[in-house]
Design a protein around this motif. Structure first.
Motif, PDB file in Angstrom:
ATOM      1  N   PHE A  43       7.199   2.668   3.715  1.00 24.50           N
ATOM      2  CA  PHE A  43       8.469   3.294   4.124  1.00 24.50           C
ATOM      3  C   PHE A  43       9.142   2.643   5.245  1.00 24.50           C
ATOM      4  CE2 PHE A  43       7.615   7.228   1.558  1.00 24.50           C
ATOM      5  CZ  PHE A  43       8.745   7.297   0.832  1.00 24.50           C
ATOM      6  N   SER A  97      -1.451   4.111  15.472  1.00 28.89           N
ATOM      7  CA  SER A  97      -1.148   5.486  15.516  1.00 28.89           C
ATOM      8  C   SER A  97      -0.767   5.955  14.047  1.00 28.89           C
ATOM      9  CB  SER A  97       0.329   5.390  16.311  1.00 28.89           C
ATOM     10  OG  SER A  97       1.136   6.715  16.014  1.00 28.89           O
ATOM     11  N   VAL A  98      -0.358   7.194  13.837  1.00 25.41           N
ATOM     12  CA  VAL A  98       0.185   7.546  12.433  1.00 25.41           C
ATOM     13  C   VAL A  98       1.525   7.097  12.613  1.00 25.41           C
ATOM     14  CG1 VAL A  98       1.539   9.712  11.686  1.00 25.41           C
ATOM     15  CG2 VAL A  98      -0.920   9.908  12.538  1.00 25.41           C
ATOM     16  N   ALA A  99       2.115   6.342  11.377  1.00 26.11           N
ATOM     17  CA  ALA A  99       3.429   5.901  11.291  1.00 26.11           C
ATOM     18  C   ALA A  99       3.629   4.397  11.793  1.00 26.11           C
ATOM     19  CB  ALA A  99       4.621   6.860  11.708  1.00 26.11           C
ATOM     20  N   VAL A 100       2.534   3.857  12.590  1.00 25.12           N
ATOM     21  CA  VAL A 100       2.586   2.702  12.823  1.00 25.12           C
ATOM     22  C   VAL A 100       2.880   1.345  11.837  1.00 25.12           C
ATOM     23  CG1 VAL A 100       0.343   1.938  13.526  1.00 25.12           C
ATOM     24  CG2 VAL A 100       2.053   1.091  14.912  1.00 25.12           C
ATOM     25  N   GLY A 101       2.271   1.803  10.717  1.00 25.91           N
ATOM     26  CA  GLY A 101       2.206   0.871   9.603  1.00 25.91           C
ATOM     27  C   GLY A 101       0.929   0.409   9.183  1.00 25.91           C
ATOM     28  N   LYS A 102      -0.143   0.971   9.763  1.00 25.01           N
ATOM     29  CA  LYS A 102      -1.643   0.568   9.469  1.00 25.01           C
ATOM     30  C   LYS A 102      -1.932   0.197   7.949  1.00 25.01           C
ATOM     31  CE  LYS A 102      -3.496   4.307  10.597  1.00 25.01           C
ATOM     32  NZ  LYS A 102      -2.233   4.895  10.874  1.00 25.01           N
ATOM     33  N   SER A 103      -1.288   1.211   7.172  1.00 23.40           N
ATOM     34  CA  SER A 103      -1.727   1.262   5.744  1.00 23.40           C
ATOM     35  C   SER A 103      -0.835   0.054   5.069  1.00 23.40           C
ATOM     36  CB  SER A 103      -0.959   2.269   4.969  1.00 23.40           C
ATOM     37  OG  SER A 103      -1.277   3.363   5.373  1.00 23.40           O
ATOM     38  N   HIS A 178      -2.057  13.299   0.397  1.00 25.44           N
ATOM     39  CA  HIS A 178      -1.127  13.535   1.541  1.00 25.44           C
ATOM     40  C   HIS A 178      -0.117  14.553   0.670  1.00 25.44           C
ATOM     41  CE1 HIS A 178      -1.284  11.003   4.901  1.00 25.44           C
ATOM     42  NE2 HIS A 178      -1.860   9.819   3.960  1.00 25.44           N
ATOM     43  N   ARG A 239      10.528   8.337   8.184  1.00 30.29           N
ATOM     44  CA  ARG A 239       9.860   8.413   7.149  1.00 30.29           C
ATOM     45  C   ARG A 239       9.787   9.811   6.860  1.00 30.29           C
ATOM     46  NH1 ARG A 239       3.730   6.612   7.586  1.00 30.29           N
ATOM     47  NH2 ARG A 239       3.369   8.715   8.435  1.00 30.29           N
ATOM     48  N   LEU A 243      10.503  11.312   3.180  1.00 36.13           N
ATOM     49  CA  LEU A 243       9.683  11.921   2.297  1.00 36.13           C
ATOM     50  C   LEU A 243      10.355  13.520   1.872  1.00 36.13           C
ATOM     51  CD1 LEU A 243       6.469  11.236   4.303  1.00 36.13           C
ATOM     52  CD2 LEU A 243       6.768  10.404   2.013  1.00 36.13           C
ATOM     53  N   PHE A 248       8.706  15.550  -0.790  1.00 40.90           N
ATOM     54  CA  PHE A 248       8.613  17.106  -0.340  1.00 40.90           C
ATOM     55  C   PHE A 248       9.300  17.861  -1.487  1.00 40.90           C
ATOM     56  CE2 PHE A 248       8.190  16.152   4.390  1.00 40.90           C
ATOM     57  CZ  PHE A 248       7.085  15.588   4.513  1.00 40.90           C
ATOM     58  N   PHE A 255       4.341  20.218   1.667  1.00 41.69           N
ATOM     59  CA  PHE A 255       5.632  20.366   2.613  1.00 41.69           C
ATOM     60  C   PHE A 255       6.822  20.773   1.754  1.00 41.69           C
ATOM     61  CE2 PHE A 255       3.158  17.086   4.717  1.00 41.69           C
ATOM     62  CZ  PHE A 255       2.885  17.842   6.023  1.00 41.69           C
TER      63      PHE A 255
END
Ligand SMILES: Nc1ncnc2c1ncn2[C@@H]1O[C@H](COP(=O)(O)OP(=O)(O)O)[C@@H](O)[C@H]1O
Ligand SMILES: CC(C)(COP(=O)(O)O)[C@@H](O)C(=O)NCCC(=O)O
Length: 313
Positions: A43, A97-103, A178, A239, A243, A248, A255
């Motif tokens: 995203f 971090s969460v949301a840094v784009g690791k995936s 998720h 993001r 979502l 959601f 969520f």
């Protein structure tokens, strides 16, 4: 010499700006089509053919050199020991971090590395499968600490990685959803002797506080995906907004309670989760592990990588 220069001189990292980095592999072409790249993109990210050519092609070439060198060393060591030749997976950790784009980085590496003849089988696992189930987090009173080191079953994670590194033909990991925001009780992820295993997660570089082994002791290479905290917060909120309009709305989503929020209420909710969970975890636990990585991929505010730091040794 100014103190700043001497610090740079004694840094364990070589720092390369994007142009210098991209020139290291300009003769190698991108092995993926534009639609394959689009499918790997997360995203809000700008990952396109230029980004892949200039950032990920050199990274994949460098990793291929490391994999081949590790394989030669492994052969020579087995010869020395008179042991039979057995290849164990080369393990790459991807932290940040969460949301840094690791995936996205991890999926991109998986796709690129699997194109090299020496490593056709590249598998990917995320550490979220090793989070305690919500019921256990509730029991421990740490439901608001999901993603902090204590929210993981670190012993199970260590066992998982050490079994893979010992050459076990099949190793299973629990699976996180998720959508349900919880572990799925009866599903497992199988790792079946890959040439390369990528392990992605917030805390993969965290040392064990008591001095015992940690999973990073089994990594052959590690990458920390880095960006300014204020940029990551913005990516997280954007993001969350996307979502809220998509995932959601699913009645099964954990969520779904946010499905009818207005735009402003959604931003307020996302900001509150960021400020109370993800930012403190980034500052207290995740970013302090950055200098343990072999390579730091530093992103600009539009998600493009603008700098690479590579360990000198
Ligand atoms: N609440 C959610 N619902 C659905 N997907 C999510 C949710 N939160 C995160 N994701 C997805 O899960 C993946 C991992 O996210 P995250 O752990 O923040 O790492 P990163 O953004 O660094 O890849 C991403 O692809 C993200 O889009
Ligand atoms: C599942 C996560 C902890 C990431 O886990 P990882 O795969 O990095 O181990 C994270 O994406 C998450 O959901 N954090 C909880 C706070 C939040 O909802 O943003």
């Amino acid at each position: 010499m100014s103190p700043q220069l001497s610090i740079a001189k004694h840094s364990p990292f070589i720092e390369l700006d994007r142009n210098t980095w991209s020139r290291l592999a300009e003769t190698i072409s991108v092995p993926l089509s534009a639609s394959e790249i689009a499918n790997l993109r997360g995203f809000g990210e700008i990952l396109d053919v230029d980004e892949v050519q200039q950032v990920y092609v050199p990274l994949s070439r460098l990793l291929n050199l490391y994999v081949n060198a590790a394989s030669s060393l492994n052969h020579m060591t087995n010869d020395f020991l008179g042991a039979s030749q057995r290849r164990v997976p080369f393990i790459i950790g991807v932290a940040g971090s969460v949301a840094v784009g690791k995936s996205t980085t991890a999926r991109m590496l998986q796709a690129m590395l699997s194109r090299w003849p020496s490593t056709p089988n590249v598998q990917l696992v995320t550490t979220d499968g090793f989070l305690y189930p919500n019921a256990e987090l509730e029991r421990r009173g740490i439901m608001h600490r999901k993603g902090f080191p204590e929210s993981y079953d670190r012993r199970a994670l260590l066992r998982f990685v050490s079994e893979i590194k010992s050459g076990a033909p099949l190793v299973e990991a629990p699976k996180y959803s998720h959508l349900y925001y919880d572990i799925i009780p009866d599903e497992k992820i199988q790792v079946t002797s890959p040439d390369v295993l990528i392990i992605e997660g917030l805390n993969v570089l965290a040392p064990d506080k008591s001095g015992a082994l940690s999973i990073s002791d089994f990594f052959d290479f590690s990458i920390y995906v880095d960006a300014r905290t204020s940029d990551i917060e913005r990516w997280y909120i954007n993001r969350f907004l996307s979502l809220q309009q998509s995932a959601f709305q699913n009645p099964e989503s954990y969520f779904k309670k946010y499905a009818n929020l207005s735009h402003d209420e959604t931003v307020a909710r996302a900001t509150s989760i960021w400020k109370s969970i993800n930012e403190p975890n980034l500052l207290e636990n995740v970013r302090p592990t950055r200098s343990r990585a072999h390579l730091i991929l530093s992103k600009a505010s539009d998600h493009s990588a603008h700098r690479v730091l590579l360990r000198k040794n």
